[in-house]
Design a protein around this motif. Structure first.
Motif, PDB file in Angstrom:
ATOM      1  N   ASP A  87      48.747  34.189  62.569  1.00  0.00           N
ATOM      2  CA  ASP A  87      49.632  35.222  63.157  1.00  0.00           C
ATOM      3  C   ASP A  87      50.578  34.416  63.479  1.00  0.00           C
ATOM      4  OD1 ASP A  87      48.064  32.982  64.770  1.00  0.00           O
ATOM      5  OD2 ASP A  87      47.558  33.861  66.347  1.00  0.00           O
ATOM      6  N   PRO A 135      54.207  34.159  62.299  1.00  0.00           N
ATOM      7  CA  PRO A 135      55.494  34.093  61.511  1.00  0.00           C
ATOM      8  C   PRO A 135      56.535  33.147  60.750  1.00  0.00           C
ATOM      9  CG  PRO A 135      56.056  35.985  63.382  1.00  0.00           C
ATOM     10  CD  PRO A 135      54.650  35.261  63.855  1.00  0.00           C
ATOM     11  N   ASP A 140      54.035  31.802  58.030  1.00  0.00           N
ATOM     12  CA  ASP A 140      53.656  33.142  56.741  1.00  0.00           C
ATOM     13  C   ASP A 140      55.135  32.554  56.533  1.00  0.00           C
ATOM     14  OD1 ASP A 140      52.671  34.797  55.539  1.00  0.00           O
ATOM     15  OD2 ASP A 140      54.522  36.321  56.490  1.00  0.00           O
ATOM     16  N   LEU A 183      44.686  34.970  56.445  1.00  0.00           N
ATOM     17  CA  LEU A 183      45.307  35.374  57.456  1.00  0.00           C
ATOM     18  C   LEU A 183      46.464  34.527  58.419  1.00  0.00           C
ATOM     19  CD1 LEU A 183      42.272  36.431  56.795  1.00  0.00           C
ATOM     20  CD2 LEU A 183      43.431  38.369  58.227  1.00  0.00           C
ATOM     21  N   THR A 192      49.251  38.518  60.079  1.00  0.00           N
ATOM     22  CA  THR A 192      49.713  38.719  58.175  1.00  0.00           C
ATOM     23  C   THR A 192      48.478  38.524  57.821  1.00  0.00           C
ATOM     24  OG1 THR A 192      51.972  37.954  59.457  1.00  0.00           O
ATOM     25  CG2 THR A 192      51.106  38.683  57.205  1.00  0.00           C
ATOM     26  N   THR A 193      48.641  39.458  56.706  1.00  0.00           N
ATOM     27  CA  THR A 193      46.585  39.021  55.405  1.00  0.00           C
ATOM     28  C   THR A 193      47.927  39.433  53.787  1.00  0.00           C
ATOM     29  OG1 THR A 193      46.130  40.656  57.019  1.00  0.00           O
ATOM     30  CG2 THR A 193      45.666  40.329  54.221  1.00  0.00           C
ATOM     31  N   ARG A 194      47.577  38.422  53.436  1.00  0.00           N
ATOM     32  CA  ARG A 194      48.240  38.497  51.963  1.00  0.00           C
ATOM     33  C   ARG A 194      47.173  37.504  51.031  1.00  0.00           C
ATOM     34  NH1 ARG A 194      52.979  34.118  52.650  1.00  0.00           N
ATOM     35  NH2 ARG A 194      53.516  35.293  50.906  1.00  0.00           N
TER      36      ARG A 194
END
Length: 379
Positions: free
Chosen positions: A31, A33, A36, A29, A15-17
């Motif tokens: 991996d 969940p 994140d 970044l 996931t990128t933000r």
């Protein structure tokens, strides 16, 4: 991803933000969940510690990569690093030191929470931080910790004055609740946020203050609200048994049911909003200060504080002078030339604002304080 070289590429499916922190952009970044989701829950609502979601940046100031692995993979990385690197120490948290390993072009830091034996690693290279840690609830928390540390250092470099303080918002203004540990900052702030009309809760334990043309702006730091059952009793809260809490309730045998117990129930800002029914406000202009005392054995009192007493309490609780949480800048967050904050200028500004003292010991006293406070600031 090889255990001996985890910074060569980004994790697959991550996931990128992008997060904007004042004038700096962080690329995040992960991996996991769980990690994140914890970042979203912690920096809620947008603006906590000056952190906002933003669009992609061609050249972020700092990239933070979070990767979850089996514990054996983390242990093997640290073992191989120790064979070839120069060993040293660093200050992960104030007065809490852990091993570090320096090699050409990178430094590997051992991450270990003070309350756990679980080991993780952080690899620092130019403009990039890589977390290599176990798949666990504790491991998921390291990403939030690194973002919060980076945002704090960016704020301090910009000249933020950091106070040991809770805060609430009333009619658009922020009221700091400043005091020593155990004085009742958290209880007073959340109680008034619940009782006063048009109020909101801002945060717990640390507040950042920045000078602006009209005075000072207050920004909350996203640390959990930590309360024991005595604080809930003082606020008249009895339905906490039905709450859903990520961190869980203190275990059987803990002292959280004592008024000044060390074990506390910890609520994120999202959980404060959901369980206590209050609006969370990340930023507001400074409107005043309360110096609290919460003591079931004491009588109720409320009134103005003397300038000398206010200066003594605030100076003693200024983290810009002696920060009990952050030691050396081992992350090397890229910031400009630091701007030193001025506590004297802040104390001088307080002469224009209401600075109040309050003592409460029961739910009835809290209701009385809310009415007296509203009357005082309206006058």
């Amino acid at each position: 991803m090889p255990a001996d070289d985890p910074v060569t590429r980004d994790p697959a499916g991550a996931t990128t933000r992008y997060l904007r922190v004042r004038d700096r952009t962080l690329l995040i970044l992960t991996d996991s969940p769980g990690a994140d989701g914890l970042v979203s829950e912690t920096f809620f609502p947008p603006g906590m510690l000056g952190v906002h979601e933003t669009g992609p940046a061609a050249r972020p100031d700092l990239t933070v990569v979070d990767t979850a692995h089996d514990p054996a993979t983390v242990a093997e990385l640290l073992r191989r690093t120790a064979e070839t690197a120069v060993r040293g120490e660093y200050e992960l948290t104030r007065d809490y030191r852990q091993p570090r390993f320096d090699t050409e072009g990178r430094t590997v830091f051992v991450l270990r929470d003070q309350n756990s034996d679980e080991v993780a690693a952080l690899i620092r290279t130019e403009g990039r931080i890589t977390l290599v840690r176990p798949r666990s609830g504790l491991g998921d928390r390291w990403l939030t910790r690194i973002i919060r540390d980076a945002a704090t250092r960016i704020a301090k470099a910009a000249g933020s004055l950091v106070l040991h303080s809770s805060a609430f918002c009333h009619e658009g203004g922020a009221y700091l609740v400043v005091g020593d540990s155990g004085a009742g900052k958290s209880t007073t702030a959340i109680a008034l946020a619940r009782l006063l009309p048009s109020a909101g809760w801002m945060g717990n334990d640390r507040m950042h203050l920045d000078r602006d043309p009209d005075g000072y702006g207050v920004t909350a730091c996203p640390l959990p609200l930590a309360v024991n059952k005595g604080s809930l009793d003082v606020m008249g809260i009895t339905d906490f048994g039905s709450w859903s809490v990520r961190a869980g309730f203190p275990p059987a045998g803990s002292d959280w049911d004592r008024f000044h117990g060390e074990d506390k129930l910890k609520l994120s800002s999202q959980e404060v909003s959901r369980n206590l029914g209050v609006r969370v406000v990340p930023q507001a202009p400074l409107a005043g200060v309360i110096l609290p005392r919460v003591d079931p054995e004491a009588g109720y009192s409320f009134g103005p504080a003397t300038p000398a007493h206010a200066a003594e309490v605030i100076t003693r609780n200024c983290f810009s002078l002696d920060d009990n949480l952050y030691g050396e800048d081992w992350l090397r967050v890229p910031v400009g030339r630091p701007v030193p904050p001025s506590l004297d200028a802040f104390l001088e500004h307080l002469g224009k604002l209401p600075v109040l003292r309050a003592t409460v010991g029961s739910a009835a006293d809290v209701v009385r304080l809310a009415a007296a406070f509203a009357e005082r600031v309206r006058a």
